[in-house]
Motif scaffolding. Structure first.
Motif, PDB file in Angstrom:
ATOM      1  N   ASN A   1      -3.070  19.575  -1.622  1.00  0.00           N
ATOM      2  CA  ASN A   1      -3.790  19.565  -2.891  1.00  0.00           C
ATOM      3  C   ASN A   1      -5.090  20.351  -2.741  1.00  0.00           C
TER       4      ASN A   1
ATOM      5  N   ASP B   1      -2.277  19.675  -7.557  1.00  0.00           N
ATOM      6  CA  ASP B   1      -2.609  18.253  -7.478  1.00  0.00           C
ATOM      7  C   ASP B   1      -1.311  17.447  -7.562  1.00  0.00           C
ATOM      8  N   CYS B   2      -0.567  17.428  -6.461  1.00  0.00           N
ATOM      9  CA  CYS B   2       0.700  16.685  -6.382  1.00  0.00           C
ATOM     10  C   CYS B   2       1.731  17.182  -7.389  1.00  0.00           C
TER      11      CYS B   2
ATOM     12  N   SER C   1       0.843  -1.193   0.000  1.00  0.00           N
ATOM     13  CA  SER C   1       0.000   0.000   0.000  1.00  0.00           C
ATOM     14  C   SER C   1       0.877   1.242   0.000  1.00  0.00           C
ATOM     15  N   LYS C   2       0.520   2.166  -0.868  1.00  0.00           N
ATOM     16  CA  LYS C   2       1.238   3.442  -0.951  1.00  0.00           C
ATOM     17  C   LYS C   2       0.313   4.537  -0.459  1.00  0.00           C
ATOM     18  N   ILE C   3       0.888   5.475   0.260  1.00  0.00           N
ATOM     19  CA  ILE C   3       0.117   6.626   0.712  1.00  0.00           C
ATOM     20  C   ILE C   3      -0.020   7.565  -0.485  1.00  0.00           C
ATOM     21  N   PRO C   4      -1.247   7.949  -0.840  1.00  0.00           N
ATOM     22  CA  PRO C   4      -1.415   8.837  -2.003  1.00  0.00           C
ATOM     23  C   PRO C   4      -0.822  10.217  -1.729  1.00  0.00           C
ATOM     24  N   CYS C   5      -0.378  10.841  -2.773  1.00  0.00           N
ATOM     25  CA  CYS C   5       0.200  12.180  -2.668  1.00  0.00           C
ATOM     26  C   CYS C   5      -0.860  13.152  -2.146  1.00  0.00           C
ATOM     27  N   GLN C   6      -0.479  13.977  -1.200  1.00  0.00           N
ATOM     28  CA  GLN C   6      -1.425  14.921  -0.608  1.00  0.00           C
ATOM     29  C   GLN C   6      -0.967  16.366  -0.726  1.00  0.00           C
TER      30      GLN C   6
END
Length: 110
Positions: free
Chosen positions: A67, A94-95, A24-29
């Motif tokens: 974001n 957005d990232c 699992s990757k933490i989404p870019c915020q």
């Protein structure tokens, strides 16, 4: 027999410990507002009507933000005769890196 048990044991260890599926990757915020001041005058930067920082003449500045959509206002601090130059921008982060360029004013004397 011992060799067979050792192979089974090592296989089990690799399956349970060494292999991960679907990490699992933490989404870019966050993203960055990259300011470039091309003017001979410093500017005050406001993001969503909140004072952020000042940017010196002929310099750059990076501001990390979450974001989203932002209203950015750059107001000339000094070097004006009657009214300061005010530049307004509406940006969406957005990232990524959004570049905001403060242009050389016609009234700037180099």
């Amino acid at each position: 027999m011992i060799m067979k048990n050792l192979v089974i044991l090592l296989s089990a260890v690799v399956l349970f410990v060494g292999c991960t599926t679907g990490e699992s990757k933490i989404p870019c915020q966050e993203g960055t507002l990259h300011f470039i001041n091309n003017s001979v005058n410093p500017y005050k930067i406001e993001i969503d009507n909140k004072p952020s920082t000042d940017i010196a003449k002929f310099s750059t500045l990076d501001q990390t933000v979450f974001n989203g959509s932002y209203y950015v206002k750059c107001t000339q601090i000094s070097g004006y005769k009657v009214n300061p130059v005010v530049k307004e921008y509406h940006v969406t982060v957005d990232c990524d890196v959004i570049t905001i360029s403060i242009p050389l004013s016609p009234h700037d004397s180099i």
